[in-house]
Write an enzyme that holds these catalytic residues in place. Structure first.
Site, PDB file in Angstrom:
ATOM      1  N   LYS A  32      85.706  88.827 122.382  1.00 55.54           N
ATOM      2  CA  LYS A  32      86.608  88.423 123.469  1.00 55.54           C
ATOM      3  C   LYS A  32      88.024  88.361 122.912  1.00 55.54           C
ATOM      4  CE  LYS A  32      87.076  84.040 125.215  1.00 55.54           C
ATOM      5  NZ  LYS A  32      88.480  83.693 125.475  1.00 55.54           N
ATOM      6  N   ASP A  59      90.098  88.863 128.169  1.00 50.20           N
ATOM      7  CA  ASP A  59      90.163  87.612 128.945  1.00 50.20           C
ATOM      8  C   ASP A  59      91.623  87.294 129.299  1.00 50.20           C
ATOM      9  OD1 ASP A  59      89.681  85.065 129.946  1.00 50.20           O
ATOM     10  OD2 ASP A  59      89.366  84.155 127.980  1.00 50.20           O
ATOM     11  N   LEU A  60      92.147  87.995 130.321  1.00 51.94           N
ATOM     12  CA  LEU A  60      93.562  87.796 130.689  1.00 51.94           C
ATOM     13  C   LEU A  60      93.727  87.014 131.994  1.00 51.94           C
ATOM     14  CD1 LEU A  60      95.149  91.236 129.682  1.00 51.94           C
ATOM     15  CD2 LEU A  60      94.951  89.140 128.348  1.00 51.94           C
ATOM     16  N   LYS A  61      92.635  86.763 132.710  1.00 54.60           N
ATOM     17  CA  LYS A  61      92.637  85.895 133.905  1.00 54.60           C
ATOM     18  C   LYS A  61      93.775  86.202 134.876  1.00 54.60           C
ATOM     19  CE  LYS A  61      90.549  81.885 131.508  1.00 54.60           C
ATOM     20  NZ  LYS A  61      90.653  82.267 130.099  1.00 54.60           N
ATOM     21  N   ASP A  64      97.638  87.218 140.950  1.00 54.58           N
ATOM     22  CA  ASP A  64      98.932  87.622 141.511  1.00 54.58           C
ATOM     23  C   ASP A  64      98.667  88.233 142.883  1.00 54.58           C
ATOM     24  OD1 ASP A  64     101.663  88.487 141.770  1.00 54.58           O
ATOM     25  OD2 ASP A  64     101.792  88.621 139.592  1.00 54.58           O
ATOM     26  N   ILE A  65      99.675  88.841 143.491  1.00 55.32           N
ATOM     27  CA  ILE A  65      99.437  89.460 144.805  1.00 55.32           C
ATOM     28  C   ILE A  65      98.496  90.657 144.610  1.00 55.32           C
ATOM     29  CG2 ILE A  65     101.611  88.669 145.823  1.00 55.32           C
ATOM     30  CD1 ILE A  65     102.705  91.527 145.394  1.00 55.32           C
ATOM     31  N   PRO A  66      97.713  90.993 145.648  1.00 52.54           N
ATOM     32  CA  PRO A  66      96.702  92.046 145.487  1.00 52.54           C
ATOM     33  C   PRO A  66      97.238  93.353 144.911  1.00 52.54           C
ATOM     34  CG  PRO A  66      96.346  90.888 147.545  1.00 52.54           C
ATOM     35  CD  PRO A  66      97.630  90.336 146.972  1.00 52.54           C
ATOM     36  N   THR A 119      87.627  74.621 133.424  1.00 49.57           N
ATOM     37  CA  THR A 119      86.955  73.371 133.027  1.00 49.57           C
ATOM     38  C   THR A 119      87.967  72.291 132.642  1.00 49.57           C
ATOM     39  OG1 THR A 119      86.614  74.461 130.909  1.00 49.57           O
ATOM     40  CG2 THR A 119      84.706  74.253 132.321  1.00 49.57           C
ATOM     41  N   ARG A 181      77.300  75.343 121.403  1.00 50.26           N
ATOM     42  CA  ARG A 181      77.350  74.758 120.056  1.00 50.26           C
ATOM     43  C   ARG A 181      75.948  74.724 119.467  1.00 50.26           C
ATOM     44  NH1 ARG A 181      81.805  75.765 120.655  1.00 50.26           N
ATOM     45  NH2 ARG A 181      83.670  74.478 120.467  1.00 50.26           N
ATOM     46  N   GLY A 210      83.166  80.695 120.037  1.00 52.03           N
ATOM     47  CA  GLY A 210      84.338  80.826 119.177  1.00 52.03           C
ATOM     48  C   GLY A 210      84.140  80.144 117.852  1.00 52.03           C
ATOM     49  N   ARG A 211      84.645  78.899 117.736  1.00 56.08           N
ATOM     50  CA  ARG A 211      84.695  78.199 116.455  1.00 56.08           C
ATOM     51  C   ARG A 211      83.367  78.053 115.711  1.00 56.08           C
ATOM     52  NH1 ARG A 211      88.235  73.813 119.317  1.00 56.08           N
ATOM     53  NH2 ARG A 211      86.960  74.693 120.988  1.00 56.08           N
TER      54      ARG A 211
HETATM   55  O1  C5P Z   1      85.685  77.800 120.023  1.00 59.20           O
HETATM   56  P1  C5P Z   1      84.902  77.708 121.302  1.00 59.20           P
HETATM   57  O2  C5P Z   1      83.450  78.117 121.150  1.00 59.20           O
HETATM   58  O3  C5P Z   1      85.073  76.395 122.016  1.00 59.20           O
HETATM   59  O4  C5P Z   1      85.581  78.844 122.221  1.00 59.20           O
HETATM   60  C1  C5P Z   1      85.248  79.037 123.563  1.00 59.20           C
HETATM   61  C2  C5P Z   1      86.102  80.144 124.158  1.00 59.20           C
HETATM   62  O5  C5P Z   1      85.832  80.204 125.558  1.00 59.20           O
HETATM   63  C3  C5P Z   1      87.605  79.917 124.015  1.00 59.20           C
HETATM   64  O6  C5P Z   1      88.232  81.208 123.920  1.00 59.20           O
HETATM   65  C4  C5P Z   1      87.974  79.246 125.316  1.00 59.20           C
HETATM   66  O7  C5P Z   1      89.311  79.477 125.670  1.00 59.20           O
HETATM   67  C5  C5P Z   1      87.018  79.935 126.292  1.00 59.20           C
HETATM   68  N1  C5P Z   1      86.726  79.179 127.521  1.00 59.20           N
HETATM   69  C6  C5P Z   1      86.167  77.896 127.508  1.00 59.20           C
HETATM   70  N2  C5P Z   1      85.916  77.250 128.688  1.00 59.20           N
HETATM   71  C7  C5P Z   1      86.200  77.835 129.860  1.00 59.20           C
HETATM   72  C8  C5P Z   1      86.755  79.116 129.898  1.00 59.20           C
HETATM   73  C9  C5P Z   1      87.007  79.765 128.690  1.00 59.20           C
HETATM   74  O8  C5P Z   1      85.884  77.368 126.454  1.00 59.20           O
HETATM   75  N3  C5P Z   1      85.906  77.210 130.978  1.00 59.20           N
END
Ligand code: C5P
Length: 232
Positions: A32, A59-61, A64-66, A119, A181, A210-211
């Site tokens: 991602k 993941d640029l989310k 904007d206008i259509p 979230t 996790r 991610g982490r």
């Molecule tokens: O490091 P971690 O596992 O928390 O990373 C989760 C990834 O998912 C990050 O890039 C975070 O911005 C993204 N994300 C999230 N919750 C969301 C939407 C996206 O954690 N609701």
């Protein structure tokens, strides 16, 4: 595409990203790329990672206008990414325009998924700042159904919502779920977390991790553990 683990490459620049990806000499993970890396490095980072053989969730989310979203999606489609996304709050009309822009002359296109409510937005903030008074769960399901109606392929959601989204929008409607996790791992700033195995049982189609992988002492081993728990 079947169930898969997507690594959130939340790095500040190309050098750090490539140093991380160089560790993966076997299976090439789905990655991602978020706003930070994309805005720092531009489209060439997408092309370079693609050339290395990785699938990409960009993941640029968009919101904007259509017409603007349609034309921007055509650009992202030409980058040959595998998944891209937008905010469902941009309306059904914007989502339909996005699909139009994304679809190539030969009829193929990257998968398109929607963010429902972030979230980071809770019920109180939604009511106070956005003047949306309905319960969060209803809002999320309504946005997911709008995305489905507009022809999108799925939503980003918590693994805790995956079963409900599938129930409302169908088993084929993809749930891409962050907030994962390991059972013995650090939660960091994530509040509601599930293990890769739990997300599999909950019906997630893709987990975004991610982490737990990027910050692990052995990132490849952490990735392989995720794959074992979630995909096998
Ligand atoms: O490091 P971690 O596992 O928390 O990373 C989760 C990834 O998912 C990050 O890039 C975070 O911005 C993204 N994300 C999230 N919750 C969301 C939407 C996206 O954690 N609701």
């Amino acid at each position: 595409m079947g169930r898969d683990v997507i690594i959130a490459c939340d790095f500040a620049g190309a050098e750090e990203t490539f140093a991380f990806l160089d560790k993966f000499t076997g299976r090439k993970p789905f990655v991602k790329i978020g706003m930070e890396l994309f805005y720092a490095e531009g489209p060439r980072i997408v092309r370079s990672i693609k050339e290395r053989g990785h699938k990409i969730f960009l993941d640029l989310k968009l919101h904007d206008i259509p017409n603007t979203v349609k034309k921007t999606m055509a650009v992202l489609s030409s980058l040959d990414v595998d998944i891209c996304n937008l905010h469902a709050a941009g309306t059904t009309c914007m989502m339909e325009a996005a699909i139009e822009g994304l679809t190539r002359p030969d009829g193929t296109r990257p998968l398109l998924i929607a963010v429902t409510q972030l979230t980071s937005t809770d019920q109180e903030t939604m009511e106070r700042d956005l003047l949306i008074k309905e319960p969060m769960e209803e809002v999320v399901m309504h946005y997911a159904l709008n995305a489905k109606k507009a022809g999108l392929d799925g939503v980003v959601c918590s693994p805790f919502e995956a079963a409900k989204v599938h129930g409302a929008c169908g088993a084929d409607f993809l749930t891409v779920t962050p907030g994962v996790r390991f059972a013995d791992g650090d939660r960091g700033d994530q509040k509601r977390v599930m293990t890769p195995a739990g997300a599999k049982t909950a019906g997630s189609d893709y987990i975004v991790v991610g982490r737990p992988i990027t910050a692990a002492e052995d990132s490849v081993a952490a990735y392989e553990r995720c794959v074992r728990e979630f995909c096998d």
